[in-house]
Write a protein that holds these residues in place. Structure first.
Motif, PDB file in Angstrom:
ATOM      1  N   ILE A 138       0.840  -1.205   0.000  1.00 34.21           N
ATOM      2  CA  ILE A 138       0.000   0.000   0.000  1.00 34.21           C
ATOM      3  C   ILE A 138       0.872   1.251   0.000  1.00 34.21           C
ATOM      4  N   LEU A 139       1.940   1.215   0.824  1.00 33.62           N
ATOM      5  CA  LEU A 139       2.757   2.428   0.955  1.00 33.62           C
ATOM      6  C   LEU A 139       3.553   2.726  -0.309  1.00 33.62           C
ATOM      7  N   ILE A 140       3.893   1.693  -1.090  1.00 28.43           N
ATOM      8  CA  ILE A 140       4.669   1.927  -2.309  1.00 28.43           C
ATOM      9  C   ILE A 140       3.748   2.276  -3.485  1.00 28.43           C
ATOM     10  N   SER A 141       2.453   1.963  -3.338  1.00 27.81           N
ATOM     11  CA  SER A 141       1.558   2.107  -4.494  1.00 27.81           C
ATOM     12  C   SER A 141       1.516   3.503  -5.138  1.00 27.81           C
ATOM     13  N   PRO A 142       1.705   4.619  -4.410  1.00 33.93           N
ATOM     14  CA  PRO A 142       1.685   5.908  -5.120  1.00 33.93           C
ATOM     15  C   PRO A 142       2.708   5.998  -6.256  1.00 33.93           C
ATOM     16  N   MET A 143       3.770   5.185  -6.168  1.00 29.86           N
ATOM     17  CA  MET A 143       4.783   5.214  -7.215  1.00 29.86           C
ATOM     18  C   MET A 143       4.298   4.446  -8.453  1.00 29.86           C
ATOM     19  N   ILE A 144       3.402   3.500  -8.243  1.00 32.20           N
ATOM     20  CA  ILE A 144       3.001   2.577  -9.296  1.00 32.20           C
ATOM     21  C   ILE A 144       1.720   3.039 -10.001  1.00 32.20           C
TER      22      ILE A 144
ATOM     23  N   ILE B  32      -1.529   7.916   4.049  1.00 30.38           N
ATOM     24  CA  ILE B  32      -1.701   7.414   2.678  1.00 30.38           C
ATOM     25  C   ILE B  32      -3.165   7.072   2.416  1.00 30.38           C
ATOM     26  N   PHE B  36      -4.590   9.333  -0.391  1.00 32.17           N
ATOM     27  CA  PHE B  36      -4.343   8.599  -1.631  1.00 32.17           C
ATOM     28  C   PHE B  36      -5.387   7.516  -1.887  1.00 32.17           C
ATOM     29  N   ILE B 335       4.675  -1.582 -16.442  1.00 31.21           N
ATOM     30  CA  ILE B 335       3.721  -0.929 -15.535  1.00 31.21           C
ATOM     31  C   ILE B 335       3.786   0.583 -15.704  1.00 31.21           C
ATOM     32  N   LEU B 336       5.004   1.117 -15.753  1.00 28.07           N
ATOM     33  CA  LEU B 336       5.139   2.570 -15.868  1.00 28.07           C
ATOM     34  C   LEU B 336       4.666   3.056 -17.231  1.00 28.07           C
ATOM     35  N   VAL B 383      -3.084  -2.184 -13.932  1.00 26.57           N
ATOM     36  CA  VAL B 383      -1.813  -1.849 -13.282  1.00 26.57           C
ATOM     37  C   VAL B 383      -1.663  -2.596 -11.962  1.00 26.57           C
ATOM     38  N   TYR B 387       1.153  -5.108 -10.715  1.00 28.60           N
ATOM     39  CA  TYR B 387       1.857  -4.785  -9.471  1.00 28.60           C
ATOM     40  C   TYR B 387       1.849  -6.002  -8.549  1.00 28.60           C
ATOM     41  N   ILE B 396       8.254  -6.433  -3.535  1.00 29.41           N
ATOM     42  CA  ILE B 396       8.426  -4.979  -3.590  1.00 29.41           C
ATOM     43  C   ILE B 396       9.634  -4.541  -2.792  1.00 29.41           C
TER      44      ILE B 396
END
Lengths: 303, 402
Positions: A138-144, B32, B36, B335-336, B383, B387, B396
């Motif tokens: 969840i915490l890394i998801s903003p990058m993805i 987050i 987000f 993905i990017l 995506v 992921y 990750i």
């Protein structure tokens, strides 16, 4: 990977061809970034090398686009350049103004991202952390998550809570940029904690250090390089971010990338190349800083 | 504390340690979630929720709730009542826009219908249709029926180039109006192409960096990291400068006589691919490098000494060891690339646009926010699936930056 003496002629040819191919790929990587530097000194409003530039005639080069950056938007750009001219440039010049905004947004979002990111990286690298994988994802998801989706979501969210009416300028942009910068802080700080020897903290504690001292004297020096390079990553992310700014910032809240975007979309002028050159110089400096930090961190951890 | 069994004391200490670890993460997790996860969830809700019609047209909505089938006089009477209401509240435009999303050319039908609604006399089934024959269109009634419920799947149908016909069956939209599936396909195809090119260019470079002595490779690594650290807009601008009609590359090509005509390399698909490969290449090289560096050269040497040619030794011994790096780099680049927005918007022209650009178009120009949300949801699902795959295959926590 030196060429062995038993190599066949074909292998010899391939050995050198391979180096040439790699050189070309490196050229592909670096040339587009370096090409803007000489072009930003073009005396003419073109995006290509003029005859004069190619023959290295000083007349072909000028600082006029850098001058434009300073004078564009000034009240009295044509008066002699004394203290009041510089004051005018500092307060009114368009690009100086957006640079100030970018720095303010970058600094505040970096502070939020670094503090929160470091704390959670410390938690995440403790062996007893529950739901580690899910939380990390969840915490890394903003990058993805594609930036346009983030920007769209934030656009609706911030307009529904009317964040612009709260009286804190750039609040929405700062929070959004902090969110985008957090994955970088987590990744870099976690990397410095890989293989962290927990007996170090236990040893410190058994020698009578209280938890705060343990953190300050044992943990902090180890994670500091990671923290700083994470902070630099977060700052660069904010400094370069344009989509979220376009979606959620007010019309008067301009940053460097937004101003660049407008410049590129409307009528691209070599002044953009002057901005690009300055940004390239900044990224060279940042890269050097991060490299130094990485080496320091490796030395500290005895890698 | 005395007398407590060791097991219990341990369990207590452990749960305290767990709580303390969690306590460090909670502030960020909350942050987050609020800034987000929740906004994106709220946005996704918009893709199934649009009450512009349901809120402003209560009478005809009530008729739909009670009756099935073709509209009767009652239905027309309810519609006229609603149109009068819409005129009073000035909401005809909003209602018309909602219907227009699914049936083109109907926005003006509602605005002019609302303008003339006060002058209509019963029976409305004839007078309204006399006013504009489109009111009798069964498809219009079908669309109004779907729109009378605030929750709808029609934006997802539209995002997949599907629509409902007059009888409520789901059918493909006519050939000329189908845009989304083709664009999704193009986005994935271009992303795959970009990933493939990145792998092709990144593999040799990563291999070179991994086999050179550390001092040299660190120096060359700067050439990979500098683009990584340079502003995206700067890199896109450079490509605009290089690839333009009057740009550096075309000028060189013409001056050296390689071509006579200037090549159109920008504001089309070519421009998007070139610029995106340049931008994403470091994301391929870095994971490849971190997998290749620890590979010891002995295996390849052993293979050679056992009689393998250098190609066989590479293919059967070296390549299999680098597969994790290939997977990590390719997934990350893909993905990017799938969600890329800025570069296609600036150098893509008409043919180089990706799905993100269409989402932005629906957000900023057509203002069909529900449609934007539905497209975003589909993109996000793709995506997140990738992921998840990345996390399963590579993890990750193994992601490295520089």
């Amino acid at each position: 990977m030196a060429l062995p003496i038993y190599a066949t002629p074909l292998e010899r040819i391939w050995y050198y061809a391979y180096r040439v191919i790699c050189a070309l790929i490196f050229l592909f990587l670096i040339a587009p970034i370096l090409i803007v530097i000489p072009l930003s000194f073009n005396a003419e409003p073109y995006f290509t090398f003029t005859q004069k530039m190619l023959s290295l005639d000083p007349m072909g080069y000028s600082l006029r686009w850098y001058d434009t950056l300073l004078t564009f938007g000034m009240q009295a750009p044509d008066v002699p350049r004394d203290a009041s001219w510089w004051r005018d440039a500092w307060t009114n010049a368009r690009w100086v103004g957006v640079a100030k905004n970018s720095v303010i947004v970058g600094v505040f979002s970096t502070i939020i991202a670094t503090v929160l990111g470091t704390l959670s990286a410390l938690g995440l690298s403790r062996p007893e952390m529950p739901f580690r994988r899910t939380i990390m994802a969840i915490l890394i998801s903003p990058m993805i998550v594609p930036i346009i989706i983030t920007a769209t979501g934030l656009f609706f969210f911030y307009s529904s809570i009317q964040i612009r009416e709260w009286g804190v300028p750039y609040l929405g942009v700062v929070l959004a940029h902090a969110t985008l910068g957090i994955p970088f802080v987590i990744i870099t700080v976690t990397a410095t904690l890989v293989g962290f020897d927990h007996s170090l903290t236990r040893a410190a504690a058994s020698l009578g250090a209280n938890p705060r001292t343990v953190f300050r004297k044992v943990i902090l020096p180890l994670i500091l390089p990671g923290m700083i390079s994470g902070a630099l990553f977060a700052f660069v992310t904010s400094f370069d971010e344009v989509v979220v700014v376009m979606f959620i910032a007010g019309p008067d809240e301009q940053t460097i990338p937004r101003q660049m975007w407008n410049g590129i979309r409307e009528s691209i002028s070599p002044a953009i190349l002057a901005v690009a050159t300055i940004l390239v110089v900044i990224s060279v400096l940042l890269l050097a800083a991060v490299e130094l930090l990485r080496r320091r961190s490796e030395r500290l951890r005895g890698l | 504390m005395e007398g407590r069994p060791l097991k219990q004391a341990l369990a207590r200490a452990q749960s305290r340690a767990k709580r303390r670890a969690l306590l460090l993460v909670v502030p960020l997790l909350l942050f987050i979630v609020v800034t987000f996860v929740a906004p994106i969830g709220q946005m996704l809700l918009r893709s199934v929720h649009n009450d512009a019609f349901a809120r402003n047209m209560p009478n005809v909505g009530a008729w739909f709730a009670e009756n099935d089938g073709a509209p009767t006089e009652d239905a027309f009477a309810a519609l006229v009542a609603d149109l009068r209401l819409a005129r009073e509240n000035r909401t005809a435009g909003e209602v018309g826009t909602r219907i227009n999303y699914e049936l083109g050319g109907t926005r003006s039908l509602f605005t002019s219908g609302a303008r003339g609604a006060d002058d209509l006399e019963p029976p409305f089934a004839t007078s309204l249709v006399e006013d504009d024959a489109k009111w009798a269109d069964p498809q219009l009634w079908q669309v109004m029926r779907t729109a009378s419920s605030a929750y709808t799947a029609s934006f997802y149908l539209a995002a997949l180039d599907l629509t409902r016909d007059g009888d409520g069956n789901i059918v493909r939209v006519p050939e000329g109006r189908a845009v989304y599936l083709a664009l999704f396909a193009k986005t994935f195809a271009l992303s795959a192409l970009i990933t493939a090119i990145c792998l092709l260019l990144g593999y040799p470079v990563a291999h070179l960096l991994a086999t050179l002595p550390l001092a040299k490779s660190n120096l060359l690594m700067i050439l990979v990291l500098l683009p990584f650290w340079t502003s995206l807009l700067v890199r896109t601008t450079s490509w605009m400068v290089l690839l333009q009609e009057q740009g550096v590359i075309n000028n060189t090509l013409v001056a050296t006589g390689i071509t006579d005509t200037r090549l159109p390399m920008i504001y089309n698909q070519t421009g998007t691919v070139i610029a995106m490969v340049h931008i994403l290449l470091p994301f391929m090289i870095l994971p490849l490098y971190s997998v290749m560096r620890p590979i010891r050269p002995h295996y390849v040497r052993a293979a050679r000494s056992l009689g393998a040619t250098s190609w066989t030794a590479f293919r059967r011994v070296y390549l299999p060891q680098t597969v994790p790096g290939i997977g990590a780099g390719a997934l990350l680049v893909f993905i990017l690339a799938v969600g890329y927005y800025i570069t296609p918007a600036l150098v893509g022209g008409a043919s180089g646009q990706l799905i993100s650009n269409l989402i932005a178009y629906h957000m900023q120009d057509s203002l069909n926010w529900s449609m934007a949300a539905a497209l975003a949801a589909i993109l996000l699902a793709a995506v997140l699936l990738l992921y998840w795959l990345y996390d399963r295959l590579i993890g990750i926590d193994n992601m490295k930056l520089g």
